[in-house]
Design a protein around this motif. Structure first.
Motif, PDB file in Angstrom:
ATOM      1  N   GLU A 160      -3.604  -7.828  -4.741  1.00  0.00           N
ATOM      2  CA  GLU A 160      -3.887  -8.230  -5.855  1.00  0.00           C
ATOM      3  C   GLU A 160      -4.872  -7.232  -6.658  1.00  0.00           C
ATOM      4  OE1 GLU A 160      -2.832 -12.718  -6.679  1.00  0.00           O
ATOM      5  OE2 GLU A 160      -4.523 -12.126  -5.399  1.00  0.00           O
ATOM      6  N   THR A 161      -5.875  -6.772  -6.042  1.00  0.00           N
ATOM      7  CA  THR A 161      -6.951  -5.930  -6.130  1.00  0.00           C
ATOM      8  C   THR A 161      -6.996  -4.495  -6.227  1.00  0.00           C
ATOM      9  OG1 THR A 161      -8.595  -6.376  -4.657  1.00  0.00           O
ATOM     10  CG2 THR A 161      -8.673  -7.822  -6.311  1.00  0.00           C
ATOM     11  N   LYS A 162      -5.695  -4.104  -5.796  1.00  0.00           N
ATOM     12  CA  LYS A 162      -5.366  -2.581  -5.588  1.00  0.00           C
ATOM     13  C   LYS A 162      -5.666  -1.714  -6.388  1.00  0.00           C
ATOM     14  CE  LYS A 162      -4.757  -3.092  -1.334  1.00  0.00           C
ATOM     15  NZ  LYS A 162      -3.578  -3.869  -1.032  1.00  0.00           N
ATOM     16  N   LEU A 163      -5.703  -1.983  -7.706  1.00  0.00           N
ATOM     17  CA  LEU A 163      -5.718  -0.847  -8.637  1.00  0.00           C
ATOM     18  C   LEU A 163      -7.284  -0.262  -8.945  1.00  0.00           C
ATOM     19  CD1 LEU A 163      -3.326  -1.988 -11.660  1.00  0.00           C
ATOM     20  CD2 LEU A 163      -3.068  -0.351  -9.912  1.00  0.00           C
ATOM     21  N   GLU A 164      -8.267  -1.266  -8.288  1.00  0.00           N
ATOM     22  CA  GLU A 164      -9.472  -0.649  -8.249  1.00  0.00           C
ATOM     23  C   GLU A 164      -9.854   0.295  -7.047  1.00  0.00           C
ATOM     24  OE1 GLU A 164     -11.289  -4.506  -7.981  1.00  0.00           O
ATOM     25  OE2 GLU A 164     -10.323  -5.001  -9.706  1.00  0.00           O
ATOM     26  N   LEU A 165      -8.763   0.432  -6.115  1.00  0.00           N
ATOM     27  CA  LEU A 165      -9.135   1.229  -4.866  1.00  0.00           C
ATOM     28  C   LEU A 165      -8.796   2.838  -5.311  1.00  0.00           C
ATOM     29  CD1 LEU A 165      -7.266  -0.720  -2.156  1.00  0.00           C
ATOM     30  CD2 LEU A 165      -9.727  -0.437  -2.593  1.00  0.00           C
ATOM     31  N   ASN A 166      -9.448   3.630  -4.367  1.00  0.00           N
ATOM     32  CA  ASN A 166      -8.914   4.882  -4.569  1.00  0.00           C
ATOM     33  C   ASN A 166      -8.196   5.164  -3.186  1.00  0.00           C
ATOM     34  OD1 ASN A 166     -10.639   5.914  -2.376  1.00  0.00           O
ATOM     35  ND2 ASN A 166     -12.474   5.886  -3.724  1.00  0.00           N
ATOM     36  N   ARG A 167      -7.690   6.463  -3.256  1.00  0.00           N
ATOM     37  CA  ARG A 167      -6.801   7.072  -2.244  1.00  0.00           C
ATOM     38  C   ARG A 167      -7.326   6.788  -0.866  1.00  0.00           C
ATOM     39  NH1 ARG A 167      -1.917  10.013  -2.999  1.00  0.00           N
ATOM     40  NH2 ARG A 167      -1.317  10.702  -1.068  1.00  0.00           N
ATOM     41  N   ARG A 168      -8.488   7.528  -0.620  1.00  0.00           N
ATOM     42  CA  ARG A 168      -9.115   7.278   0.647  1.00  0.00           C
ATOM     43  C   ARG A 168      -9.297   6.009   1.243  1.00  0.00           C
ATOM     44  NH1 ARG A 168     -14.111   7.671   1.941  1.00  0.00           N
ATOM     45  NH2 ARG A 168     -14.710   7.662  -0.128  1.00  0.00           N
ATOM     46  N   ILE A 169      -9.789   5.039   0.203  1.00  0.00           N
ATOM     47  CA  ILE A 169      -9.771   3.671   0.929  1.00  0.00           C
ATOM     48  C   ILE A 169      -8.381   3.011   1.150  1.00  0.00           C
ATOM     49  CG2 ILE A 169     -10.750   1.296   0.237  1.00  0.00           C
ATOM     50  CD1 ILE A 169     -12.820   2.458  -1.667  1.00  0.00           C
ATOM     51  N   LEU A 170      -7.694   3.483   0.472  1.00  0.00           N
ATOM     52  CA  LEU A 170      -6.122   2.917   0.619  1.00  0.00           C
ATOM     53  C   LEU A 170      -5.469   3.252   2.064  1.00  0.00           C
ATOM     54  CD1 LEU A 170      -4.451   1.074  -1.138  1.00  0.00           C
ATOM     55  CD2 LEU A 170      -3.194   2.998  -1.837  1.00  0.00           C
ATOM     56  N   GLU A 171      -5.731   4.392   2.197  1.00  0.00           N
ATOM     57  CA  GLU A 171      -5.252   5.101   3.612  1.00  0.00           C
ATOM     58  C   GLU A 171      -5.895   4.507   4.735  1.00  0.00           C
ATOM     59  OE1 GLU A 171      -3.473   9.508   1.967  1.00  0.00           O
ATOM     60  OE2 GLU A 171      -5.829   9.609   2.564  1.00  0.00           O
ATOM     61  N   ASP A 227      -4.378   2.280   7.817  1.00  0.00           N
ATOM     62  CA  ASP A 227      -4.169   2.782   9.349  1.00  0.00           C
ATOM     63  C   ASP A 227      -4.814   1.346  10.011  1.00  0.00           C
ATOM     64  OD1 ASP A 227      -3.751   5.400   9.267  1.00  0.00           O
ATOM     65  OD2 ASP A 227      -5.843   5.967   8.920  1.00  0.00           O
ATOM     66  N   ASN A 228      -5.756   0.590   9.257  1.00  0.00           N
ATOM     67  CA  ASN A 228      -6.150  -0.754   9.853  1.00  0.00           C
ATOM     68  C   ASN A 228      -5.000  -1.765  10.154  1.00  0.00           C
ATOM     69  OD1 ASN A 228      -7.480  -3.428   9.829  1.00  0.00           O
ATOM     70  ND2 ASN A 228      -9.350  -2.208   9.490  1.00  0.00           N
ATOM     71  N   ASP A 231       0.853  -1.233  -0.080  1.00  0.00           N
ATOM     72  CA  ASP A 231      -0.171  -0.074   0.096  1.00  0.00           C
ATOM     73  C   ASP A 231       0.713   1.409   0.070  1.00  0.00           C
ATOM     74  OD1 ASP A 231      -2.182  -1.531  -0.114  1.00  0.00           O
ATOM     75  OD2 ASP A 231      -2.996  -1.065   1.870  1.00  0.00           O
ATOM     76  N   LEU A 232       1.747   1.211   0.852  1.00  0.00           N
ATOM     77  CA  LEU A 232       2.927   2.402   0.890  1.00  0.00           C
ATOM     78  C   LEU A 232       3.417   2.700  -0.438  1.00  0.00           C
ATOM     79  CD1 LEU A 232       4.682   1.623   4.284  1.00  0.00           C
ATOM     80  CD2 LEU A 232       3.410   3.575   3.618  1.00  0.00           C
ATOM     81  N   TYR A 233       3.793   1.429  -1.097  1.00  0.00           N
ATOM     82  CA  TYR A 233       4.498   1.817  -2.656  1.00  0.00           C
ATOM     83  C   TYR A 233       3.428   2.088  -3.664  1.00  0.00           C
ATOM     84  CZ  TYR A 233       6.486   0.019  -6.619  1.00  0.00           C
ATOM     85  OH  TYR A 233       7.168  -0.147  -8.068  1.00  0.00           O
TER      86      TYR A 233
END
Ligand code: GTP
Ligand code: MG
Length: 367
Positions: free
Chosen positions: A161-172, A176-177, A132-134
């Motif tokens: 694996e499915t990260k490209l569908e995410l947006n910045r807010r969800i990733l952040e 934290d989680n 995620d940091l990357y």
């Protein structure tokens, strides 16, 4: 060549020397070993000493064209281009557009090896956090490439694996989680009965460059068989065992993840609790693969690896109480000079172990 049992991805490697001290031969060997550890089949290597840094593609446009032509005319289908340099999201996108294939940088490759190797829940969470940091600063560029970054294979394995569908807010939020879950595991670990019992004993940690023989030494010392391999980053989980030092004296010995030149800071950050445990020890055993004795710009390769490890240890605030173990001495064909504080040893052949135990007792004032 693709084989029928495990279909390996074909890779083209670009070795990039930017800094004055970058040695192309060493860099080539190391990035190829990383590719091997990620199960890639390296079809060819390209080299560039960067003089005028090209912000768009890092390497010059002439080199880009040369590689582009090579990929287009190659008998093999090239699945991925590995660039031995940290790329920004837009550089990665520009190169992927030029080469019409997936492009991964050195950091992504190392994180991928970690993603494949993570076994315990803690290591998986840590790798996920590193991914995620990357991804975070590269997310927008990577989303715009309509699958050019691939949906499977190297760079896309493991927890992210499915990260490209995410947006910045969800990733952040996810990061934290992850951080709080990692923190919870750390607290749980520290409060287990076994750990409390061990905590009265002096703590020793094995540290050093990847593949230097840390896990092999733990195995030899405590007669165990934890995983050791000739691939880089075979160990991602800390293993701790009670070590008998002789004369009724005990300590605990911890094995941990190896270091490498330009170790991605995302991994250092994500694995900080694991690294902390190692660097908090009363004594560090710095394991060095002394068989890497090739001369590189006036220095032996193992000396360069030692300096990389020392620098990282200092940055992590590790204890100064260290013994340097010159391991794999069975592979040396001529004697070498040994400094005070160093010991020549072979984890594989069991040479030098008694002397090491004496040195440990001495350093821990157990005599
Ligand atoms: N000849 C020889 N080979 C050794 C010796 N010690 C370790 N090896 C080999 O070196 C390779 C790496 O050993 P590991 O113990 O996995 O090294 P590590 O430092 O734990 O590596 P990572 O966990 O990947 O960072 C393996 O193939 C071992 O068999 C030694 O004393 N002599
Ligand atoms: Mg290991």
């Amino acid at each position: 060549m693709k084989n029928n049992i495990v279909e390996k991805e074909n890779a083209v490697v670009i070795v990039v020397a930017v800094k004055k001290e970058d040695n192309i031969e060493r860099k080539k060997e190391e990035i190829n070993r990383l590719c091997y550890s990620a199960d890639l089949n390296v079809v060819d290597n390209f080299y560039q000493k960067v003089k005028d840094f090209n912000k768009r593609t890092v390497i010059g446009s002439g080199k880009v064209d040369e590689i582009k032509e090579y990929i287009a005319s190659c008998d093999e289908i090239i699945d991925v281009v590995i660039v031995d340099y940290p790329l920004t999201g837009s550089q990665m996108k520009n190169l992927a557009d030029e080469f019409r294939t997936k492009v991964i940088d050195r950091v992504g490759l190392i994180i991928d090896i970690f993603a494949r190797g993570a076994k315990s829940r803690e290591a998986k969470l840590q790798v996920k956090l590193a991914q995620d940091l990357y991804l975070l600063p590269r997310l927008s560029q990577m989303q715009g490439t309509s699958g050019r970054f691939g949906s499977a294979g190297v760079g896309m394995r493991g927890p992210g694996e499915t990260k490209l569908e995410l947006n910045r807010r969800i990733l952040e939020r996810e990061m934290d989680n992850l951080k709080s879950q990692i923190e919870k595991i750390k607290t749980q670990r520290q409060s287990t009965r076994r750990e409390r019992l061990k905590s009265n004993l002096p703590k020793i940690a094995l540290v050093g460059y990847t593949n230097s023989g840390k896990s092999s030494l733990l195995n030899t010392l405590v007669k165990e068989s934890i995983y050791a391999d000739d691939k880089f980053f075979a160990t991602l989980d800390t293993t701790t065992r009670k070590l008998y030092l002789g004369e009724g004296k005990y300590s605990v010995l911890t094995d941990t993840v190896g270091f490498i030149s330009d170790l991605p800071h995302q991994l250092v950050d994500a694995f900080s609790s694991t690294l902390e445990e190692a660097t908090d020890a009363d004594l560090l055993l710095h394991v060095v693969d002394v068989s890497l004795d090739k001369n590189i710009d006036g220095k032996k390769e193992y000396e360069i690896n030692m300096a990389v490890t020392e620098k990282l240890l200092n940055e992590l605030g590790a204890t100064k109480n260290r013994i340097v173990i010159l391991n794999k001495c069975d592979l040396l064909d001529k004697p070498i000079e040994i400094k005070e504080n160093q010991i020549l040893l072979s984890a594989k052949k069991g040479q030098g172990l008694n002397r090491l135990l004496e040195m440990i007792k001495n350093r821990l004032n157990l005599q």
